[in-house]
Write an enzyme that holds these catalytic residues in place. Structure first.
Site, PDB file in Angstrom:
ATOM      1  N   ASP A 156      11.993  12.890 -32.735  1.00  0.00           N
ATOM      2  CA  ASP A 156      11.416  11.759 -32.091  1.00  0.00           C
ATOM      3  C   ASP A 156       9.771  12.567 -32.207  1.00  0.00           C
ATOM      4  O   ASP A 156       9.698  14.030 -31.539  1.00  0.00           O
ATOM      5  CB  ASP A 156      11.543  11.417 -30.830  1.00  0.00           C
ATOM      6  CG  ASP A 156      13.084  10.621 -30.664  1.00  0.00           C
ATOM      7  OD1 ASP A 156      13.281   9.808 -31.512  1.00  0.00           O
ATOM      8  OD2 ASP A 156      13.341  10.067 -29.474  1.00  0.00           O
TER       9      ASP A 156
ATOM     10  N   ARG B  23      17.967   6.908 -23.852  1.00  0.00           N
ATOM     11  CA  ARG B  23      17.848   6.550 -25.189  1.00  0.00           C
ATOM     12  C   ARG B  23      18.500   8.437 -25.739  1.00  0.00           C
ATOM     13  O   ARG B  23      18.526   8.734 -26.024  1.00  0.00           O
ATOM     14  CB  ARG B  23      16.841   5.906 -26.092  1.00  0.00           C
ATOM     15  CG  ARG B  23      15.384   6.797 -25.693  1.00  0.00           C
ATOM     16  CD  ARG B  23      14.243   6.117 -26.330  1.00  0.00           C
ATOM     17  NE  ARG B  23      13.858   6.764 -27.783  1.00  0.00           N
ATOM     18  CZ  ARG B  23      14.137   7.405 -28.174  1.00  0.00           C
ATOM     19  NH1 ARG B  23      14.129   8.579 -27.800  1.00  0.00           N
ATOM     20  NH2 ARG B  23      13.764   7.083 -29.533  1.00  0.00           N
TER      21      ARG B  23
ATOM     22  N   GLU C  45       0.751  -1.340  -0.042  1.00  0.00           N
ATOM     23  CA  GLU C  45       0.100  -0.325   0.387  1.00  0.00           C
ATOM     24  C   GLU C  45       0.160   1.525   0.319  1.00  0.00           C
ATOM     25  O   GLU C  45       0.083   2.453   0.250  1.00  0.00           O
ATOM     26  CB  GLU C  45      -0.597   0.110   1.329  1.00  0.00           C
ATOM     27  CG  GLU C  45      -2.106  -1.000   1.077  1.00  0.00           C
ATOM     28  CD  GLU C  45      -2.721  -0.192  -0.105  1.00  0.00           C
ATOM     29  OE1 GLU C  45      -3.174   0.376  -0.104  1.00  0.00           O
ATOM     30  OE2 GLU C  45      -2.903  -1.551  -0.631  1.00  0.00           O
TER      31      GLU C  45
END
Ligand code: ADE
Length: 243
Positions: A169, A154, A116
């Site tokens: 991208d 990356r 939790e």
């Protein structure tokens, strides 16, 4: 970049990171990954690291001390205090801009919770950034840590080959990427857009830019508001007639 991951499931992190481009980057020495098993810092004779929540309620809570000791075991050997990222659906929602900021760091510590949650007191003590990967709840922080490490890695120099460059991208400039095509020219009756076969570089670039604009407008109009648009882009968008 050196990643340190505090977790109860180190295999999950190592297995997830080892393959593909991130694995290749580790082999090349461009990044490193060290996992720290929080259970190794249990202060309980049964090796437990969780306990019942004060005030009652469902589930178990990860105790403060093992998490604190696991974190100190990393910090004590570093020359400076790195950012400590706690993976939590209550955190700031991760995006490409955050990936870029985190990529500037020398070291990052990821704290993965389970059950939790983690005793709030240790979070107050050690966490610098609470980060969510989206508005849904996962069973633990390991997948979010892998997602963030992948997105950050990356962007680091040398991780992608030149022809995999991150520069173009989706999200790089708040526009989605244009569609890509490869051989064959005809596939099950579907033709590659003829302009891509024209050899006319400027026209191809313009077409790709327009495709990016169209996609973003259609799929993510919220991004378009933040995109850096040229005069030509704005003209193109203004001339579109809504279907
Ligand atoms: N832990 C559980 N769910 C999560 C989420 N969406 N993002 C980050 N950490 C989490």
């Amino acid at each position: 970049m050196k990643y340190y991951v505090l977790t109860l499931f180190p295999d999950m992190i190592r297995d997830g990171f080892q393959t593909s481009i991130t694995g290749r980057a580790v082999e090349k020495g461009l990044l490193s990954l060290e996992t720290v098993n929080i259970r190794d810092f249990s202060v309980n004779k049964h090796n437990r690291v969780d306990d019942y929540p004060y005030g009652g309620g469902a589930g178990m809570v990860m105790q403060a001390e093992p998490v604190y000791l696991a974190c100190q075991s990393v910090i004590s050997k570093l020359p400076r205090n790195p950012r400590v990222l706690y993976m939590s659906p209550q955190g700031q929602v991760f995006n490409q801009q955050m990936a870029g900021e985190l990529a500037q760091e020398e070291e990052l510590i990821f704290l993965c919770g389970h059950y939790e949650g983690i005793d709030e007191r240790v979070l107050e003590e050690i966490v610098t950034d609470e980060v969510s990967i989206g508005d849904y709840v996962l069973t633990g922080g390991e997948l979010p840590a892998l997602v963030i490490m992948d997105a950050v890695s990356r962007l680091l120099d040398g991780v992608l080959h030149n022809d995999e460059s991150a520069e173009f991208d989706s999200f790089h400039d708040n526009l989605l990427e244009y569609p890509q095509y490869s051989r064959p020219e005809q596939w099950r009756g579907k033709q590659v857009p003829p302009i891509l076969l024209s050899g006319h570089h400027a026209n191809v670039e313009r077409w790709r830019r327009e495709q990016s604009l169209l996609r973003t407008r259609e799929r993510r109009p919220d991004l378009l508001e933040r995109a850096a648009l040229t005069k030509e882009d704005k003209k193109f968008l203004a001339n579109l007639t809504d279907l």
